[in-house]
Design an enzyme around this catalytic site. Structure first.
Site, PDB file in Angstrom:
ATOM      1  CB  THR A   1      45.849 -38.135 -22.479  1.00  0.00           C
ATOM      2  OG1 THR A   1      46.577 -38.887 -22.773  1.00  0.00           O
ATOM      3  CG2 THR A   1      46.622 -37.265 -21.444  1.00  0.00           C
TER       4      THR A   1
ATOM      5  CB  THR B   1      53.292 -38.982 -22.663  1.00  0.00           C
ATOM      6  OG1 THR B   1      53.502 -37.849 -23.238  1.00  0.00           O
ATOM      7  CG2 THR B   1      54.293 -39.517 -21.674  1.00  0.00           C
TER       8      THR B   1
ATOM      9  CD  GLU C   1      45.759 -42.242 -30.411  1.00  0.00           C
ATOM     10  OE1 GLU C   1      45.623 -41.472 -29.700  1.00  0.00           O
ATOM     11  OE2 GLU C   1      46.443 -42.304 -31.473  1.00  0.00           O
TER      12      GLU C   1
ATOM     13  CG  ASN D   1      46.796 -40.588 -34.361  1.00  0.00           C
ATOM     14  OD1 ASN D   1      46.744 -39.712 -33.387  1.00  0.00           O
ATOM     15  ND2 ASN D   1      46.664 -41.933 -34.356  1.00  0.00           N
TER      16      ASN D   1
ATOM     17  CB  SER E   1      36.743 -33.243 -40.210  1.00  0.00           C
ATOM     18  OG  SER E   1      36.902 -34.430 -39.657  1.00  0.00           O
TER      19      SER E   1
END
Lengths: 436, 436
Positions: free
Chosen positions: A172, A209, A298, A431, A436
């Site tokens: 993902t 996940t 991330e 996150n 924006s």
């Protein structure tokens, strides 16, 4: 979305080049593949299949302990329970939609993915485990998935590209596919392990996940596989953290088909040496795969290994390592390249350990162990702060890989390792800012 | 350091104007003050004293449960234990150095701060509790502190400015001083509460601390004060979170001198109504003070109240609220103004609650309650996602104050509130970038 795409562009070429294998060795008797069936709007691969083509395989799985379990988790749990892991010969995984918080229709959709895969391979019912990852709270677009299963079932293979497609199809927000392969010898026979995982990260309004599976052509009983999976996951996928959040869909599956032959490995004493060797090989393998998830955390700029030594128990050692790994203050310090042992000590001190003798302030030592092989940097010895060479500390923390050793000095001798990444501006951007 | 100073400049005028009182009502019989004695290199106030001038006061305190307890925590704990809280007539607090991980010299220094304060006020030994906050792992510059105690002891007072100086003198990375006062009536007598706190935040290579105290002129026994303090702290200072880290120095002290007269409040049945009323007033007061700490959370742009209702127990409700409040994914979503109920649900699902019936997925509801008084926004009802009006959600999340109600629907009827802030780029900058 802009910032996410920027992150992919920035990291992919670099990390993919370093962490995605150019070739692989694959276990006998398994065919895999991945296609775009229509769940993801951006045209990327979103459906993966794995088929065992050698007799009846055995499987085991560990699932999220989150109380909000996604439909595929509930369905796979039922199948594992009803079959005892026997005769699981396929996996079906979609990405782009997690089929979580989707009520009765969600369960029906997950069941229909199982039924369609069973039928496509001509297997009996409950031969397939199902996983999903992606957006939560949205109904699964089941029709393109069922069509996709039919199409993909006819084009599986066992080439490196087939495995890469499969690995890509479960991604993902991952910036590179996670694929590991490995061979080892046992009783004179060469066995092979291959596995995939996708990373833990989040993208609105979704929760992503941790999904993964690995397969082997070693012969092993279902109970022995279950025990090996639990042991290895405790020391790999359950010993990593990106942000400490645990999703509704987390699932790791192991499948063994015995296609490489040899004596069946179980947990009896006659098989003890083989069992132990297999468990060790699988644990090492699972750690490699799990570490790739951290590499791709991330916004991660650091890969941090925390090792807690001389603990009263494995469980205490892991609790302490995990508490440090999940401390936002520690993670921002690593991002800021600051050898901030105060924050490490603080996290050790509030770890929820089993007894008052699990942490002894005046026996605790903390050392930064450079990944460049140069002399370790002691920052705390038996509870006393060392004079830290700040220049050396900065040099050490410039490295991407950071190793921190905590010696608890309890005399218990147990240890645990935990892997995590730093907490960066990029994490907050990914996150928080995608609107924006 | 640059970014921290920028943050102070940016936030101080705004937040100080809104959250620092222009005047105050202060309890009888207490004198306070704050000066710069020389611990902080920037010349700011760094030493605070409080003196009870009305007979013998009683005190109670709660301390960090971190295993690495700073020297002042160890010393104050000893004094509370030895005196049972009786005859505690002063407080001495330094900022700029936490006197933590400082070995035998640290204990000696903390003891000498107590002795010097006892002597300055002409009290018997063990009449003073001590607190420190600031850098850890560095020896306390004890000589200027001891001189400062002597100087400051001669210039205490009970004006609003004296209290503001005292509040400023315990600050570290705080962008404004936290001071709350309140009056209430009990059995026809007006009693007053005044309290200070400093925020939880970190600045290298330090760990900052949650310190606070409040004093009242109500008459209360030491055991009753202890019980009231624990109850109120559970629902205030132990129900807030900036980043989930717990320091080595956290301390909250309560002192009561009975200077306003009236019947002494204890825990006997004859005093039950007064006890209950006092506990409720103190709890409300402590919540106001604790909330200021969250308002001043490092990099905070949002003030978030999470209320968990209809839980089987207060403890479960608080665990769930706290798990949401500490989720980096939830906190970044709030920063990004995203009504991401998936992340809330996820955190509820992995909360470490007491039983399998504490969270029932198909009974759980989540509502955003606007602070502008307009209609609440339901995002999940009995486990089913609602169609969310995204425009309304954006509007609501533009507000600084965000209230989230979780209804567990267990029939247990218990509830708990928890206060937290968002996780912003500024937080990462403050905690990661100060070296650059």
């Amino acid at each position: 979305m802009k910032s996410v795409i920027v992150a992919q562009v920035r990291f992919y070429s670099d990390k993919a080049a370093r962490f995605v294998p150019k070739t692989g060795v694959y276990p006998k008797g398994f065919a895999v593949g991945g296609i775009h069936c229509g769940v993801k709007k951006n045209g990327k691969l979103d459906l993966a299949l794995l088929q065992n083509q050698h007799g009846n395989a055995v499987a085991s799985a560990v699932f999220t302990t989150n109380k909000f379990k996604a439909a595929p988790v509930q369905v796979s749990q039922r199948i594992i329970k009803e079959t005892g892991g026997h005769g699981i010969n396929s996996l079906v995984i979609n990405s782009g939609n997690a089929n979580a918080v989707t009520g009765a229709k969600g369960i029906k959709d997950a069941e229909s993915m199982v039924t369609a895969t069973d039928a496509a391979f001509g297997n009996g019912e409950n031969s397939t485990l199902v996983m999903s990852t992606g957006v939560i709270g949205q109904k699964l677009p089941i029709s393109p998935i069922l069509k996709g299963i039919d199409t993909l079932a006819g084009s599986l293979g066992s080439s490196h590209q087939h495995w890469l497609d499969c690995a890509n199809a479960i991604c993902t927000t991952d910036t590179f596919p996670k694929l590991v392969t490995k061979q080892f010898e046992l009783n004179g026979i060469t066995y092979t392990l291959a596995g995939l995982a996708k990373g833990a990260g989040m993208i609105s309004p979704n929760m992503a996940t941790l999904l993964g599976f690995f397969v082997t052509d070693a012969p092993v009983t279902a109970p022995a596989l279950r025990s090996i999976l639990q042991y290895s996951v405790d020391r790999s996928f359950n010993s990593i953290s990106v942000d400490g959040d645990m999703s509704t869909n987390d699932t790791i599956v192991a499948i063994a088909n015995g296609a490489a032959g040899g004596e069946v490995i179980d947990q009896t004493s006659s098989s003890a040496v083989s069992y132990s060797k297999l468990r060790s090989e699988v644990t090492d393998f699972a750690q490699q795969l799990a570490q790739l998830v951290v590499r791709d955390g991330e916004g991660a700029t650091k890969f941090i290994t925390i090792t807690v030594k001389d603990s009263l128990s494995f469980s205490d050692a892991k609790t302490i390592a995990s508490t440090i790994a999940n401390s936002s203050l520690f993670k921002t310090a690593m991002y800021g390249k600051d050898a901030n042992w105060g924050r490490i000590l603080c996290a050790i001190g509030y770890s929820d350990v089993s007894s008052s003798s699990s942490v002894l302030p005046d026996r605790t030592s903390v050392t930064f162990v450079p990944s460049d092989g140069i002399e370790p940097l002691k920052v705390l010895v038996d509870g006393e702060p060392e004079e830290v060479d700040e220049a050396r500390a900065s040099e050490l923390l410039e490295l991407e890989d950071i190793n921190i050793d905590i010696d608890l000095g309890t005399g218990g001798g147990q240890s645990a390792s935990f892997w995590t990444c730093d907490l960066s501006h990029e994490y907050v951007t990914i996150n928080g800012d995608y609107r924006s």
